[in-house]
Design an enzyme around this catalytic site. Structure first.
Site, short mmCIF file in Angstrom:
data_model
loop_
_atom_site.label_atom_id
_atom_site.label_comp_id
_atom_site.label_asym_id
_atom_site.label_seq_id
_atom_site.Cartn_x
_atom_site.Cartn_y
_atom_site.Cartn_z
N SER A 38 51.84 43.07 33.84
CA SER A 38 51.93 42.22 32.65
C SER A 38 51.33 40.85 32.91
CB SER A 38 53.39 42.07 32.23
OG SER A 38 54.10 41.28 33.17
N GLY A 62 51.39 38.48 36.27
CA GLY A 62 50.14 38.02 36.86
C GLY A 62 50.05 36.51 36.94
N GLU A 73 44.68 42.05 37.16
CA GLU A 73 44.41 43.00 36.08
C GLU A 73 45.66 43.07 35.22
OE1 GLU A 73 41.70 44.35 35.33
OE2 GLU A 73 40.43 44.37 37.11
N CYS A 115 46.90 49.92 29.95
CA CYS A 115 46.45 48.57 29.63
C CYS A 115 45.25 48.63 28.68
CB CYS A 115 46.12 47.79 30.89
SG CYS A 115 44.95 48.61 31.98
N GLU A 153 51.27 42.33 23.39
CA GLU A 153 51.08 43.71 23.85
C GLU A 153 52.42 44.40 24.03
OE1 GLU A 153 48.76 46.00 27.47
OE2 GLU A 153 50.10 44.35 27.98
#
Length: 512
Positions: A243, A247, A264, A298, A398
């Protein structure tokens, strides 16, 4: 269904007193118990011991010592060892793919595909081991030669997520290994068994080649293990997948010690559908992108941006396509959609549905928590579709679930603006048969994502291209192209083979 205990046995993972035994494989630890439950049927598969701080210190000591040996092995020979890893993965593709499906909940086809992705990156890395090229440059000074070369950086920490429990690790590890680095892998605590199975396979190859076991280490545990990696100056690079909040935390910790991070993170991926689109191609691409892995990629398709003249037709086709979806045990090949990873993910699904309704969204394919026979784990939900505005706060966020947002646009400039108007920048796509539209979408005034596709969906990236995104997606690049450079340090070399000492920029310095 295949007996999962038999699968574990073939992969070298044997239950012992409610825990597991994996022989001599190099993994930590001796701490609290992590229970692995399958979202498929709610059954506990096994217990795994999490790492304690002392376990971590031993792992790093072992990895650091192994790096001194591994980096001196010629890159093509490191590539040969990775080739053998690929061959071992081929042998266990069925078993490992089944375990991925059962422990994570993705369809068996996707589980097998994930293992194939590991095999593919091994093949890519083998070729790469003979292509770690540096440049030669002309020096401005006479009788001088100038060039650059690439060297290993050291210990690479890999933090992977549950949705691709083995493939994303392999993107990092195989490249890092041919580059001469050693790896410490912190897998998701939600999918520890797939990680242990991979470690068993890899360590067998390393042992057969008389390579120090510290080249590949695994660190089981929760958030604290990731924090140890992020804050440790002995870790040259931390590659973290997950997430955006995770990150951001990793990136800040690594930056404070001036280390390297490869991030990522989240995606909020959109597909633009123009009037010239072939809807017979577009609709399957949309649906797979939205419901594949139960919306837990993702790169999952979150938003569909449809031109107003074809909006009703696309909506009708989506409703018809969603009605054909089969939801159930992912090991049964006729099912399109499996479960979410756990009941916490189901709660997030419910909360997102509530916020969509509160914001004024209208569901055209209804959400539902599934129960009854075949859904005993409580992790199965119905993929749903809602008409929304891109400005809704929840649409900007998201949610790892099969929730698709349908948005209307007038012209392509507006569509691209809508697509880019989210914090994330991972994957994007356009369905069009108009060359001008596709070129505009791919131009500097088009998609702002790291991945931009034409007439294919947002998910399903191949290993040959660099994978990653911009903005809150983190800016990292993994897998193909020149992503290998993240795992090495660049060194510029200048050699004077003459009898004088001319200086750059014409500087004069005379003594004696």
């Amino acid at each position: 269904m295949t007996d999962i205990k038999e699968i574990l046995d073939r992969l070298g993972i044997k239950p012992v007193n409610n825990g597991i035994s994996t022989g001599q494989i190099n993994w930590a630890g001796k701490g609290a118990v992590i229970e692995s439950f399958s979202p498929v049927d709610g059954q506990k598969i096994a217990e795994v011991a999490a790492a304690e701080r002392s376990d971590y210190e031993q792992i790093i000591e072992k990895s650091t010592a192994a790096f001194k040996v591994w980096k001196l092995i010629p890159a093509p020979k490191r590539g040969e060892i990775v080739r053998q890893m690929g061959d071992e993965l081929r042998k266990f593709k069925s078993e490992l793919g089944t375990l991925v499906s059962y422990e994570m909940g993705k369809s068996l086809q996707e589980g097998l595909g994930e293992v194939q992705e590991m095999i593919d990156i091994c093949d890519f890395a083998v070729g790469l081991s003979r292509q770690l090229y540096g440049l030669s440059m002309h020096s401005e000074r006479p009788q001088h030669r100038m060039y650059e070369q690439w060297h290993p950086i050291g210990v690479v920490g890999i933090i992977s997520a549950f949705n691709f429990p083995v493939a994303v690790w392999s993107w990092n590890a195989m490249l890092a290994w041919v580059c001469g680095d050693v790896c410490v892998w912190k897998p998701s605590e939600k999918t520890p068994l797939t990680a242990l199975a991979c470690q068993h396979i890899i360590e067998t190859v390393l042992k057969n080649n008389e390579v120090p076991e510290g080249v590949s280490c695994i660190l089981t545990g929760g958030r604290e293990c990731g924090e140890w990696l992020a804050n440790d100056p002995k870790i040259a690079l931390v590659s973290a997948t997950g997430s955006t909040p995770m990150g951001r935390s990793v990136g800040e910790a690594v930056a404070r010690r001036l280390g390297r991070s490869l991030l990522e993170l989240g995606g909020n991926n959109a597909i633009i559908v123009t009037p010239s689109a072939d809807l017979n191609v577009a609709v399957p691409g949309i649906v797979f992108g939205a419901v594949g892995t139960a919306g837990q990629r993702c790169t999952s398709t979150r938003r569909i941006i449809v031109q107003e003249d074809i909006y009703e037709e696309v909506k009708k086709r989506l409703v018809k396509a969603y009605a054909q979806l089969c939801i159930g045990n992912p090991l049964e090949t006729h099912n399109h959609v499996g479960p979410l990873i756990d009941k916490s993910a189901v709660k997030q699904y419910q909360e997102t549905v509530r916020k969509v309704k509160e914001a004024g969204g209208t569901f055209i394919v209804m959400p539902e928590i599934l129960s009854g026979e075949g859904y005993e784990s409580g992790c199965y939900v119905a993929p749903c579709v809602a008409e929304v505005a891109n400005s809704y706060a929840i649409v900007q966020h998201e949610t790892f679930a099969p929730i698709l947002y349908l948005i209307k646009y007038r012209d392509l400039d507006e569509a691209i603006e809508i697509q880019n108007d989210v914090p994330q920048g991972l994957s994007s796509a356009i369905f069009t048969l108009n060359m001008r539209e596709s070129e505009q979408f791919l131009s500097q005034s088009g998609s702002d994502c790291g991945i931009a596709n034409v007439n294919i969906g947002t998910s399903g990236a191949e290993i040959g291209g660099a994978f990653g995104g911009e903005k809150e997606t983190g800016g990292g690049r993994e897998s193909g192209s020149d992503a290998w450079k993240a795992y090495m340090r660049r060194q510029t070399n200048t050699i004077n083979y003459g009898t004088a000492l001319p200086l750059a920029q014409g500087i004069k310095f005379e003594i004696g």
